[in-house]
Design a protein around this motif. Structure first.
Motif, mmCIF file in Angstrom:
data_model
loop_
_atom_site.group_PDB
_atom_site.id
_atom_site.type_symbol
_atom_site.label_atom_id
_atom_site.label_comp_id
_atom_site.label_asym_id
_atom_site.label_seq_id
_atom_site.Cartn_x
_atom_site.Cartn_y
_atom_site.Cartn_z
ATOM 1 N N GLU A 270 3.541 5.298 9.808
ATOM 2 C CA GLU A 270 4.188 4.133 9.210
ATOM 3 C C GLU A 270 3.616 2.811 9.729
ATOM 4 O O GLU A 270 3.577 2.569 10.924
ATOM 5 C CB GLU A 270 5.690 4.200 9.481
ATOM 6 C CG GLU A 270 6.514 3.173 8.766
ATOM 7 C CD GLU A 270 6.717 3.479 7.298
ATOM 8 O OE1 GLU A 270 6.976 2.512 6.560
ATOM 9 O OE2 GLU A 270 6.615 4.642 6.881
ATOM 10 N N GLY A 271 3.161 1.983 8.798
ATOM 11 C CA GLY A 271 2.654 0.662 9.140
ATOM 12 C C GLY A 271 1.254 0.642 9.715
ATOM 13 O O GLY A 271 0.719 -0.427 10.013
ATOM 14 N N VAL A 272 0.611 1.830 9.851
ATOM 15 C CA VAL A 272 -0.693 1.893 10.519
ATOM 16 C C VAL A 272 -1.762 2.544 9.636
ATOM 17 O O VAL A 272 -2.831 1.986 9.453
ATOM 18 C CB VAL A 272 -0.592 2.645 11.868
ATOM 19 C CG1 VAL A 272 -1.944 2.725 12.556
ATOM 20 C CG2 VAL A 272 0.442 1.990 12.774
ATOM 21 N N TYR B 136 5.509 9.376 0.807
ATOM 22 C CA TYR B 136 5.946 10.202 1.931
ATOM 23 C C TYR B 136 4.907 11.295 2.149
ATOM 24 O O TYR B 136 4.101 11.594 1.262
ATOM 25 C CB TYR B 136 7.336 10.800 1.674
ATOM 26 C CG TYR B 136 7.440 11.590 0.396
ATOM 27 C CD1 TYR B 136 7.075 12.938 0.346
ATOM 28 C CD2 TYR B 136 7.898 10.991 -0.774
ATOM 29 C CE1 TYR B 136 7.162 13.663 -0.837
ATOM 30 C CE2 TYR B 136 7.989 11.706 -1.954
ATOM 31 C CZ TYR B 136 7.629 13.038 -1.977
ATOM 32 O OH TYR B 136 7.711 13.750 -3.138
ATOM 33 N N ASN B 137 4.916 11.859 3.327
ATOM 34 C CA ASN B 137 3.967 12.910 3.685
ATOM 35 C C ASN B 137 4.168 14.109 2.767
ATOM 36 O O ASN B 137 5.278 14.602 2.614
ATOM 37 C CB ASN B 137 4.160 13.313 5.148
ATOM 38 C CG ASN B 137 2.912 13.912 5.747
ATOM 39 O OD1 ASN B 137 1.812 13.670 5.272
ATOM 40 N ND2 ASN B 137 3.080 14.688 6.792
ATOM 41 N N GLY B 138 3.092 14.537 2.112
ATOM 42 C CA GLY B 138 3.153 15.678 1.208
ATOM 43 C C GLY B 138 3.336 15.293 -0.254
ATOM 44 O O GLY B 138 3.328 16.171 -1.120
ATOM 45 N N LEU B 139 3.473 14.007 -0.539
ATOM 46 C CA LEU B 139 3.623 13.555 -1.923
ATOM 47 C C LEU B 139 2.378 13.926 -2.731
ATOM 48 O O LEU B 139 1.259 13.641 -2.332
ATOM 49 C CB LEU B 139 3.824 12.033 -1.966
ATOM 50 C CG LEU B 139 3.856 11.383 -3.352
ATOM 51 C CD1 LEU B 139 5.060 11.878 -4.167
ATOM 52 C CD2 LEU B 139 3.884 9.861 -3.228
ATOM 53 N N GLU C 159 9.611 5.255 -4.981
ATOM 54 C CA GLU C 159 9.336 3.861 -4.639
ATOM 55 C C GLU C 159 8.410 3.759 -3.431
ATOM 56 O O GLU C 159 7.637 2.809 -3.318
ATOM 57 C CB GLU C 159 10.638 3.117 -4.358
ATOM 58 C CG GLU C 159 11.430 2.836 -5.624
ATOM 59 C CD GLU C 159 12.638 1.968 -5.369
ATOM 60 O OE1 GLU C 159 12.611 1.139 -4.428
ATOM 61 O OE2 GLU C 159 13.617 2.122 -6.116
ATOM 62 N N LYS C 160 8.510 4.733 -2.553
ATOM 63 C CA LYS C 160 7.715 4.702 -1.324
ATOM 64 C C LYS C 160 7.075 6.080 -1.117
ATOM 65 O O LYS C 160 7.701 7.104 -1.367
ATOM 66 C CB LYS C 160 8.622 4.355 -0.137
ATOM 67 C CG LYS C 160 7.913 4.166 1.157
ATOM 68 C CD LYS C 160 8.892 3.759 2.231
ATOM 69 C CE LYS C 160 8.190 3.654 3.570
ATOM 70 N NZ LYS C 160 9.141 3.386 4.649
ATOM 71 N N MET D 89 0.813 -1.218 0.000
ATOM 72 C CA MET D 89 0.000 0.000 0.000
ATOM 73 C C MET D 89 0.850 1.273 0.000
ATOM 74 O O MET D 89 0.404 2.299 -0.499
ATOM 75 C CB MET D 89 -0.954 0.004 1.206
ATOM 76 C CG MET D 89 -1.988 -1.112 1.163
ATOM 77 S SD MET D 89 -3.008 -1.145 -0.325
ATOM 78 C CE MET D 89 -3.925 0.375 -0.147
ATOM 79 N N ALA D 90 2.045 1.212 0.547
ATOM 80 C CA ALA D 90 2.916 2.392 0.615
ATOM 81 C C ALA D 90 3.693 2.620 -0.677
ATOM 82 O O ALA D 90 4.465 3.570 -0.773
ATOM 83 C CB ALA D 90 3.887 2.254 1.785
#
Length: 150
Positions: free
Chosen positions: A76-78, A48-51, A45-46, A21-22
């Motif tokens: 992260e993870g939640v 991030y906040n603000g993407l 690839e992953k 999902m990330a």
């Protein structure tokens, strides 16, 4: 304001579901082909906040749309949130919650708060079309996740 909530139990540890999902490019895997979904922007690839991610989507009866979302509130993870900046909705706020049920199972919950434009006309379009369209999209999403993760 309208709300949609869907929950699915997947036979994978939370780490595997979160990793999938990330990864922003995996959204293609979860979108029905008839929407002609295309990611326009370059993706890391992953997330991030603000993407900011730009898509093109084809909505039957309503044509092609530019959809710009921002990834926000990552824990992260939640959970994380994607929020529409430009697109077909007046408001789109999609929460993705992921929690371990045990070491081998994960519960994933989608909560979407959304509002359509055009006042009363938007309400009628929601009742007769958008509500069912979103149900179909999230059913497809659950089917794909089940195929991928059991």
């Amino acid at each position: 304001m309208h709300f949609l909530e869907r929950e699915i139990l997947l036979n994978q540890p939370v780490e595997n579901i979160w990793k999938f999902m990330a990864t922003p490019a995996n959204l293609n895997e979860l979108t029905p082909p008839e929407l002609n979904f295309q990611i326009v922007s370059e993706l890391p690839e992953k997330m991030y906040n603000g993407l900011i991610i730009e898509y093109r989507i084809s909505i039957p009866l309503f044509g092609n749309w530019r959809w710009l979302t921002e990834i926000k509130h990552i824990r992260e993870g939640v959970y994380f949130v994607d929020e529409q900046r430009i697109g077909p909705y007046r408001l789109w706020y999609h929460e993705h919650h992921i929690e371990a049920v045990d070491q081998k199972q994960t519960r994933m919950t989608d909560r979407v708060s959304y509002k359509l434009p055009f006042g009363l006309l938007g309400q009628m379009v929601h009742q007769f079309w958008v509500k069912n369209m979103l149900e179909t999209i999230f059913t497809y999403r659950a089917q794909r996740l089940t195929e991928l993760f059991g």
